[in-house]
Design an enzyme around this catalytic site. Structure first.
Site, PDB file in Angstrom:
ATOM      1  CG  HIS A   1      86.746  82.360  87.685  1.00 51.52           C
ATOM      2  ND1 HIS A   1      87.265  82.830  86.504  1.00 51.52           N
ATOM      3  CD2 HIS A   1      87.453  82.977  88.668  1.00 51.52           C
ATOM      4  CE1 HIS A   1      88.244  83.687  86.752  1.00 51.52           C
ATOM      5  NE2 HIS A   1      88.381  83.788  88.058  1.00 51.52           N
TER       6      HIS A   1
ATOM      7  CG  HIS B   1      93.894  87.724  95.502  1.00 53.61           C
ATOM      8  ND1 HIS B   1      93.758  88.957  94.923  1.00 53.61           N
ATOM      9  CD2 HIS B   1      93.254  86.853  94.666  1.00 53.61           C
ATOM     10  CE1 HIS B   1      93.071  88.847  93.791  1.00 53.61           C
ATOM     11  NE2 HIS B   1      92.744  87.580  93.632  1.00 53.61           N
TER      12      HIS B   1
END
Length: 773
Positions: A289, A110
């Site tokens: 993921h 992020h």
């Protein structure tokens, strides 16, 4: 009498108690408190933004050499310290599965994922995740906990390890700890020391009546044209994220509607704007993921405000969760609950295997968020992150199902499913690109794992220099040869500035090194057409020099372009009566078309360029509501210019006749090509009256008040230096009777600064942080 006086004194003291020393019955405001200039004059050009994040804000000082300090770190020992921390759970924020690795990957991702190719802003390079607004975006929920967990490492290594480097390295160490063979790591990021008030993150506004400030910020329609699925569906530039306060896309789908195909459209636009192709996009999503879980145990309206507006006693931590322990099994982040894989701490391809092996149905998390669960009750399960012996169904997000339904993404997924090694390499390289994309030339990369030898195309690689380097004698001879070639001073200055001014400090791309002005796409930009014959003439100079120079010396076209500008400025200064020497540092090289990513370099093409007085006819259509002078300020910021440097460069370029089309706009002189102060003198001439030429208010005519004679023409990017109070105060310095020597000296210094912005081969990484010159 004495008692009476005492009584009166006491009465007076009591009467004054609580009153302010200077008068007034209460304190109404303090320094910096709203409302301020921005509330009163919202259209004012914020010139002061050019001076943000200066040395006055930096506790390390101007002489701090980060490269030298970073070199003292034992990198293997540092990585060992980080990996030990990752597996040492603490009570105040217990680790999922006993390992902080997944949440640190998210933190680093992020931090880097704010990067956008349109203007190069964002990215991990200055650790802006520590400051608002990024620190308090909804999508960064609980990244404050990750950074707080890293505080002992930061304190241990001190100034030798920036927050920016620590965050990226921690994410990389986490991937290694969980089994991914990573591609490498380079240090060299220098922290910012104050929030970024200049970057435009979108048209959405903060709602002071919403405890989170997200009420309007998480809406999407203000930044999009059309609706998802329309032929004209597009995202406003320079934005990359699909929503304000998000890094990429809403994991529940556009408008949280659970539409996987619509999500795929958003993903492709967003990741493309972040400089990733389809294969890199799938690698990042599927690779990221493979680890950890998402958190959605508590409804969003029960969670406290983000760090920037949290109460003081929270000490910089936000999103207080009142449910249960407030962390661990009660954690709330994005509202979706669960994990993608049966082993969330191991690098494998089970994410892709399970995505394609099972059908999924829409369900809701405990927090109410839309997510997907396998329809097959025999599908693999995932362990609880905190309660031993408990397991849960696998979870997929709408943005995961998108990879399955989009034909191109599906093709990449199937390729990776068939070749785990290819998937591993693709994710490793995509992670390296993600976390290093904004660092610029490899000369800035520090440390033994920097992988500077590969010449990856997104790094804008430069070949090694050919032949022996030129010396000072050669430089002087070449300047004389260039001037003798009959190329006008105006054209030489224009060409050199055109080459160098593509630089943007946001991601350290562009600049004159590499000679890409002579290659596509730059040579084909309309704003650069004037450079083409000049480059051709300089090629002939290069051919003659290379064919006759002793000792195998070679001069690059890139050096000649800059040197021609230096020769032109020296000639113009002599003609103004102020002889000067313009610094020149040789060593630039010429790259090739094969080493130039045309698509990525097209993003450097200016929408408008105030330095060269370029405003295309399409500007109003492509930039509705944006003033040309605001785009000019943006460009000055990307070139790291101060307000005086911006002013002096513009005034000098105007009298040199460096407009893109050779027009007279802003050329307030009868001595074109002479480095005079005429631009400033006539700009401040009270006898001139300026009137707009038409309703567009983009061009103006200056008329002599006494005679009505039309004297000069100008654009907004000329007159802003007279209309803006801060810029006009600088103009007055150069317009004064004693201004010429100062102007020439300051112009030469600013010129050399722009020519050297991309020369990290000379500057190295000593001051490699935000707005470093």
């Amino acid at each position: 009498m004495s008692a009476d006086r005492t009584d009166r004194t006491d009465t007076s003291s009591h009467h004054m108690e609580g009153r302010l020393p200077a008068g007034g019955d209460h304190l109404g405001g303090t320094f910096g408190q709203s409302p301020s200039l921005e509330a009163w004059y919202p259209q004012r050009l914020r010139v002061e933004l050019l001076h943000r994040n200066g040395l006055d804000a930096d506790p390390l000082g101007a002489d701090f050499d980060y490269a030298a300090e970073f070199a003292k770190i034992d990198l293997p020992a540092l990585k060992a310290d980080i990996k030990q921390l990752l597996t040492t759970s603490v009570d105040w924020w217990p680790a999922d599965y006993g390992n902080y690795g997944p949440q640190m990957v998210r933190m680093a991702w992020h931090a880097a994922g704010t990067y956008r190719i349109a203007d190069g802003r964002g990215g991990a390079g200055t650790a802006m995740q520590r400051f608002a607004p990024i620190s308090s975006w909804w999508d960064n929920g609980n990244t404050d906990k990750s950074r707080r967990l890293l505080q002992p490492i930061k304190h241990r290594y001190g100034a030798a390890l920036s927050w920016a480097d620590l965050m990226v390295l921690t994410g990389t160490c986490a991937l290694e700890l969980m089994g991914l063979p990573t591609y490498g790591f380079a240090g060299g990021r220098l922290d910012a020391w104050e929030p970024d008030e200049g970057t435009w993150w979108g048209p959405e506004v903060w709602n002071p009546h919403d405890v989170h400030g997200y009420d309007d910020m998480v809406q999407r329609d203000r930044r999009w044209h059309g609706r998802n699925g329309d032929a004209d569906y597009d995202l406003q530039s320079p934005l990359a994220a699909s929503h304000q306060a998000l890094i990429y896309v809403n994991p529940e789908g556009p408008y949280a509607n659970g539409d996987p195909l619509g999500s795929a459209r958003d993903i492709r636009i967003t990741f493309t704007r972040m400089a990733m192709n389809d294969e890199e996009t799938v690698a990042l999503i599927a690779g990221g993921h493979a680890f950890g879980k998402s958190h959605g145990q508590v409804a969003a309206d029960r969670i406290g405000p983000p760090p920037e507006i949290a109460p003081m006693e929270a000490m910089g931590l936000g999103w207080h969760n009142p449910e249960g322990s407030g962390n661990g099994r009660h954690t709330m982040t994005n509202g979706i609950e669960g994990s993608w894989t049966p082993d969330p701490l191991r690098w494998d391809d089970s994410y892709l295997e399970n995505l394609f092996a099972y059908d999924y149905e829409q369900t809701r998390s405990p927090a109410g968020a839309l997510q997907w669960t396998p329809t097959d009750p025999d599908a693999p399960r995932t362990p609880d992150a905190h309660v031993p012996g408990v397991s849960h169904p696998l979870m997929m997000m709408t943005s995961d199902i998108a990879l399955k339904v989009d034909p191109e993404y599906r093709r990449v997924c199937e390729k990776f499913l068939a070749d785990f090694d290819a998937f591993t390499l693709a994710f490793s390289k995509a992670w390296y690109k993600l976390t290093h994309r904004d660092m610029g030339p490899r000369f800035r990369y520090l440390g033994p794992e920097a992988r500077i030898e590969d010449g990856l195309l997104w790094q804008d690689p430069l070949p090694d220099a050919e032949g022996a380097p030129i010396d000072d004698t050669d430089v002087e001879a070449l300047k004389r040869t260039i001037l003798a070639a009959g190329i006008p001073v105006s054209d030489l200055a224009f060409t050199a500035f055109s080459a160098a001014s593509t630089y943007r400090d946001s991601d350290k791309r562009g600049g004159a090194n590499g000679g890409r002005l002579a290659l596509s796409p730059q040579k084909d930009w309309p704003v650069n057409h004037r450079t083409v014959p000049v480059v051709d003439a300089l090629r002939r100079v290069k051919t003659d020099f290379d064919g006759s120079a002793a000792g195998g010396k070679r001069v690059s076209l890139a050096d000649l372009i800059v040197l021609g500008g230096c020769a032109a400025v020296e000639q113009a200064a002599r003609d103004a009566g102020v002889p000067t020497v313009v610094p020149f540092t040789p060593g630039r090289v010429d790259t090739t078309q094969d080493l130039t990513d045309v698509e990525m370099f097209e993003w450097l093409r200016p929408v408008a360029d105030g330095f060269r007085n370029h405003l295309p006819a399409s500007f109003a259509a492509v930039a509705p509501g944006v003033a040309p002078e605001a785009v000019f300020l943006d460009r000055a910021n990307l070139l790291t210019l101060t307000a005086p440097e911006w002013t002096v460069l513009t005034g000098g370029l105007r009298v040199l006749g460096a407009n893109w089309d050779g027009s007279a706009a802003g050329v307030f002189t009868d001595r074109v090509g002479v480095l005079s102060t005429d631009f400033f003198v006539h700009l401040t001439d009270a006898e001139l009256v300026w009137t707009k030429d038409d309703a567009s208010e983009t061009t103006f005519t200056g008329t002599v008040q006494a005679t009505g004679e039309a004297r000069f023409s100008a654009t907004r990017t000329d007159l802003v230096f007279g209309s803006n109070a801060q810029l006009r105060s600088i103009v007055d310095v150069y317009a004064a009777a004693d201004g010429l020597p100062r102007f020439v000296a300051d112009f030469v210094a600013a010129w050399d600064k722009v020519m050297m912005l991309d020369r990290y081969d000379v500057k190295g990484a000593r001051r490699c942080g935000p707005m470093a010159a």
